[in-house]
Design a protein around this motif. Sequence first.
Motif, PDB file in Angstrom:
ATOM      1  N   TYR A 544      25.960 -44.271  24.663  1.00 30.28           N
ATOM      2  CA  TYR A 544      24.927 -44.687  23.669  1.00 30.28           C
ATOM      3  C   TYR A 544      25.625 -44.895  22.310  1.00 30.28           C
ATOM      4  N   LYS A 545      25.196 -45.829  21.782  1.00 28.83           N
ATOM      5  CA  LYS A 545      25.521 -46.075  20.260  1.00 28.83           C
ATOM      6  C   LYS A 545      25.065 -44.750  19.204  1.00 28.83           C
ATOM      7  N   THR A 546      25.744 -44.304  18.492  1.00 34.25           N
ATOM      8  CA  THR A 546      25.301 -43.208  17.669  1.00 34.25           C
ATOM      9  C   THR A 546      24.681 -43.637  16.296  1.00 34.25           C
ATOM     10  N   ASP A 547      24.689 -44.937  16.113  1.00 31.62           N
ATOM     11  CA  ASP A 547      23.990 -45.294  14.636  1.00 31.62           C
ATOM     12  C   ASP A 547      22.954 -46.405  14.601  1.00 31.62           C
ATOM     13  N   SER A 548      22.543 -46.783  15.935  1.00 29.89           N
ATOM     14  CA  SER A 548      21.392 -47.998  16.144  1.00 29.89           C
ATOM     15  C   SER A 548      20.585 -47.410  17.387  1.00 29.89           C
ATOM     16  N   TRP A 549      19.488 -47.737  16.977  1.00 32.22           N
ATOM     17  CA  TRP A 549      18.195 -47.295  17.931  1.00 32.22           C
ATOM     18  C   TRP A 549      17.320 -48.546  18.204  1.00 32.22           C
ATOM     19  N   LEU A 550      16.533 -48.334  19.232  1.00 38.13           N
ATOM     20  CA  LEU A 550      15.420 -49.344  19.440  1.00 38.13           C
ATOM     21  C   LEU A 550      14.047 -48.693  18.912  1.00 38.13           C
ATOM     22  N   ILE A 551      13.432 -49.151  17.901  1.00 40.92           N
ATOM     23  CA  ILE A 551      12.451 -48.296  17.190  1.00 40.92           C
ATOM     24  C   ILE A 551      10.960 -49.275  17.661  1.00 40.92           C
ATOM     25  N   SER A 552      10.108 -48.213  18.174  1.00 39.84           N
ATOM     26  CA  SER A 552       8.801 -48.810  18.530  1.00 39.84           C
ATOM     27  C   SER A 552       7.918 -48.041  18.159  1.00 39.84           C
ATOM     28  N   PHE A 553       6.330 -48.412  18.239  1.00 37.73           N
ATOM     29  CA  PHE A 553       5.177 -47.860  17.911  1.00 37.73           C
ATOM     30  C   PHE A 553       4.198 -48.564  18.711  1.00 37.73           C
ATOM     31  N   ILE A 554       3.288 -48.083  19.480  1.00 36.23           N
ATOM     32  CA  ILE A 554       2.228 -48.463  20.308  1.00 36.23           C
ATOM     33  C   ILE A 554       1.024 -47.689  19.709  1.00 36.23           C
ATOM     34  N   GLY A 555       0.049 -48.333  19.297  1.00 38.15           N
ATOM     35  CA  GLY A 555      -1.171 -47.684  18.854  1.00 38.15           C
ATOM     36  C   GLY A 555      -2.634 -48.631  18.895  1.00 38.15           C
ATOM     37  N   TYR A 556      -3.536 -47.946  19.000  1.00 39.63           N
ATOM     38  CA  TYR A 556      -4.777 -48.594  19.178  1.00 39.63           C
ATOM     39  C   TYR A 556      -5.899 -48.258  18.104  1.00 39.63           C
ATOM     40  N   ALA A 557      -7.280 -48.759  17.867  1.00 43.07           N
ATOM     41  CA  ALA A 557      -8.341 -48.273  17.231  1.00 43.07           C
ATOM     42  C   ALA A 557      -9.552 -49.270  17.762  1.00 43.07           C
ATOM     43  N   PRO A 558     -10.712 -48.735  17.114  1.00 43.81           N
ATOM     44  CA  PRO A 558     -10.829 -47.279  17.028  1.00 43.81           C
ATOM     45  C   PRO A 558     -10.907 -46.550  18.376  1.00 43.81           C
ATOM     46  N   VAL A 559     -10.455 -45.009  18.270  1.00 39.94           N
ATOM     47  CA  VAL A 559     -10.337 -44.230  19.325  1.00 39.94           C
ATOM     48  C   VAL A 559     -11.608 -44.166  19.973  1.00 39.94           C
ATOM     49  N   GLU A 560     -12.733 -44.087  19.390  1.00 39.14           N
ATOM     50  CA  GLU A 560     -14.046 -43.913  20.098  1.00 39.14           C
ATOM     51  C   GLU A 560     -14.641 -45.183  20.855  1.00 39.14           C
ATOM     52  N   ASP A 561     -13.904 -46.099  20.429  1.00 38.10           N
ATOM     53  CA  ASP A 561     -14.441 -47.593  21.302  1.00 38.10           C
ATOM     54  C   ASP A 561     -13.357 -48.699  20.971  1.00 38.10           C
ATOM     55  N   PRO A 562     -11.955 -48.195  21.724  1.00 34.13           N
ATOM     56  CA  PRO A 562     -10.874 -49.260  21.558  1.00 34.13           C
ATOM     57  C   PRO A 562     -11.006 -50.695  21.552  1.00 34.13           C
ATOM     58  N   GLN A 563     -10.823 -51.479  20.634  1.00 36.59           N
ATOM     59  CA  GLN A 563     -11.284 -53.051  20.710  1.00 36.59           C
ATOM     60  C   GLN A 563      -9.802 -53.645  20.490  1.00 36.59           C
ATOM     61  N   ILE A 564      -8.882 -52.905  19.846  1.00 40.23           N
ATOM     62  CA  ILE A 564      -7.581 -53.759  19.444  1.00 40.23           C
ATOM     63  C   ILE A 564      -6.286 -52.807  19.836  1.00 40.23           C
ATOM     64  N   LEU A 565      -5.257 -53.129  20.601  1.00 39.62           N
ATOM     65  CA  LEU A 565      -3.967 -52.260  20.887  1.00 39.62           C
ATOM     66  C   LEU A 565      -2.856 -53.089  20.264  1.00 39.62           C
ATOM     67  N   ILE A 566      -1.887 -52.369  19.628  1.00 37.52           N
ATOM     68  CA  ILE A 566      -0.746 -53.234  19.006  1.00 37.52           C
ATOM     69  C   ILE A 566       0.633 -52.561  19.678  1.00 37.52           C
ATOM     70  N   ALA A 567       1.554 -53.062  20.130  1.00 37.21           N
ATOM     71  CA  ALA A 567       2.790 -52.679  20.524  1.00 37.21           C
ATOM     72  C   ALA A 567       3.849 -53.474  19.390  1.00 37.21           C
ATOM     73  N   ILE A 568       4.711 -52.639  18.858  1.00 41.69           N
ATOM     74  CA  ILE A 568       5.450 -53.203  17.906  1.00 41.69           C
ATOM     75  C   ILE A 568       7.166 -52.732  18.676  1.00 41.69           C
ATOM     76  N   ILE A 569       8.062 -53.579  18.518  1.00 40.48           N
ATOM     77  CA  ILE A 569       9.322 -53.207  19.044  1.00 40.48           C
ATOM     78  C   ILE A 569      10.274 -53.936  18.142  1.00 40.48           C
ATOM     79  N   ALA A 570      11.257 -53.197  17.571  1.00 40.35           N
ATOM     80  CA  ALA A 570      12.396 -53.567  16.705  1.00 40.35           C
ATOM     81  C   ALA A 570      13.837 -53.320  17.348  1.00 40.35           C
ATOM     82  N   ASP A 571      14.522 -54.198  17.461  1.00 38.47           N
ATOM     83  CA  ASP A 571      15.889 -53.904  18.490  1.00 38.47           C
ATOM     84  C   ASP A 571      16.801 -53.721  17.392  1.00 38.47           C
ATOM     85  N   GLU A 572      17.397 -52.386  17.276  1.00 38.60           N
ATOM     86  CA  GLU A 572      18.544 -52.111  16.328  1.00 38.60           C
ATOM     87  C   GLU A 572      18.253 -52.419  14.653  1.00 38.60           C
TER      88      GLU A 572
END
Length: 761
Positions: A544-572
């Motif tokens: 594995y590289k020591t100074d580069s990463w694949l960064i991501s976040f997956i989140g949704y809203a509103p929790v009580e009645d989810p209507q929209i979900l987003i996944a984000i990925i940034a490669d290095e």
Amino acid sequence: MHRKLKIRSMVIGLFFTLLFLGLVSRMYYVQIVEASMLLEKAERLWADEDILPAKRGSILDRKGKVFAEDGVAFTVAVNPKIIADKGKDIPNFANEISQGLALILGPNAGVDTSKLEKQIYAMTTKLKQNGKDLAIEVEVNPEGWKIDGEIKLKIDELAISIREKYDLKKNSNIGLYTKEVIKRYYPLNSLASQVLGYVNKAGDPVGGIESSLDEILKGLPGKLNHEKDTSGVEIPDSKVSYTPAVMGNNVRLTIDQNIQYYTETAIQKAMDLYHPKSMTAIVVNPKTMEILAMANAPTFNPNRYWEAEQQDYKNLSISDAHEPGSTFKLVTLAGAVQENLFNPNDTYQSGSIRVPGSRPLHDHNYVGWGPITYMRGLLYSSNVAFVKLGYEKLGVDRLKAYINNFGFGSKTNIDLPNEVAGTIGQMKYDSEQATATYGQGQVVVTAIQQIAAYAAIANGGKLMWPHVVKDIEDSKTNEIIKKFEPKIIKQAVTAATAKQTSLYLEQVVADQEYGTGKKAYMNGYRIAGKTGTASVVDPGKNTYKTDSWLISFIGYAPVEDPQILIAIIADEPDLGGDYHQGSFVWAPVFRDIMTPSLRNMGITSNTVDAKTVSETPIKTIPDLSQTTLTAAKNLLNQTGLTPEVFGNGAKIIKQFPLAGTEISMSRPVYVTTEAKITTVPDFTGKSLRDSIEICALLDLQCKVSGEGYVTKQVVTGTGAQRSVKFELHPLSEPTPEVNEDSVESQDASPNASPEETTESD
């Protein structure tokens, strides 16, 4: 002598007699015996068939806005015969036309002008197939094919300038002209290009919806059959037959043009700031898995597809597989919750863990945080916590089962071409089993698989079929021909497990002190999500590289009645060698997509009504750390905000939300004045969101049943094991009688069934 003449006359007479008989026989044979065959052959020579292209159906967004449609374009053609005739009086006439066209078409097509000039000159002097006569029409292919109106005007101006230069009549034919043709047009240029694909100048669909639904879009071409002589002139009173073209049908996508625009704009900003190799973002409705936006960067303009690099055409959302890192911990967490193995109050030693046959496996900071609870481990995204949950508690067989339940290792069968399945290894060795629990090593997945898995948690445990096509409509009547309904693939986990897991993921965002997803926090909305920082294999080095990463976040809203979900990925992305900077990449992207998308979908804040949200001013919270309580109140009063104080100290120890956060004036700012709050406050009347935020601030474990506002609370345990159980009901609903003993008994059991209780930190 006389006899010789007589014989000669007889021979000549016999010759002409035989000749006459031969001609008569031949005429009889041609006109009678072979007549039908020769007539058929002649008709084939005379016959001319024009193909009438069908208008291709349009591609629309979910609201009927156009993504792709057929429009008018122009093709440049030259007439070598006329150019040669003009050239008799004007030296180098063909060269002048060739040079003028090359100067216009070369830059537009991105080709070398001098090379193109030679190619066009060859077209202006081209002969017919017989090799003798000059051709009467040659299309300038491909540089002059299907040009737009702006380039056509330049061609017209070239023709006018040549006529004026040589004092030719205004409308004289100089052998240069344009023909009106049909061209595929993408009015929004690069928007959703990798989803749409494109139609090239030859009319062939390439990639995306254009390719996968070509049979639906292209329609049926028509025909016009008539007869012409060898000079190309139509024969009078000849046979004519006409078959009209049938227009293709329209395809309506699930994508929303506005949300697609928000998404592409947001990831492009991050591309410009952090220069990752690529970025991907997907936005879905988690209840139906309709794709609301699917974007990748770099991208391309299908109107000028020839200018793009090969990799720009690739839809990374479905065709790029990677080790996901910590976003994959969702599977381990949900499996542990389902099997009653996750007790948020249990503790473990963070930092590192060793499994048989492996070097020590570390938390991302290597040293850990000492003995901490599993809930704190989730907030910190501790690898060790998930090795213990997935490897030690679940075991490899159950872990594999949940990986399969969430659809990993198989294609989602999304209605787009070129999807890959990713790979889930056999996990023969303990080290492979351990690293799989936190999304490294044997786990290789796609973005579409990951967002489908998170949708299953958001929607009550159902793994849904992701799709981008909403329906097919008749292009003339606009009637729906075929509709694509949501499909449930399988039940990944129970609804109760999904709800409980969702509450845990909410803490990753809501906990502003420990949560790795705290930058996804948004005023007025309950957000759940998980961050990911995956190590990236160094090609050719098997490490594995020591100074580069694949960064991501997956989140949704509103929790009580989810209507929209987003996944984000940034490669290095360029993080300067510090993976802690990853949130600076994904957080602005998430907010820049989520905030306007919620507005676009008409989803208002869950804490106040829509009117209040629109009318309440937004304020930025000042930094209150280490200020006196009096000074803090003064600072907040100056901005119109109100503090809610916990503790009896004189100085502010912690605050929520953090300094710099924008909130409406209707929301309180929570502060503590003691490091340890020994008395649990009264939560009666507070919303679930407010209660969770206060619990995070006070380092309280909390459990929840019901929806609405807190009507009852029960505190159990002491110290780090202290927790509070909330019972919620809508304000209009009367509070039922509750058996406190049974509630406390339920709290005390570390193996309480997901159907019995939901938990959150």
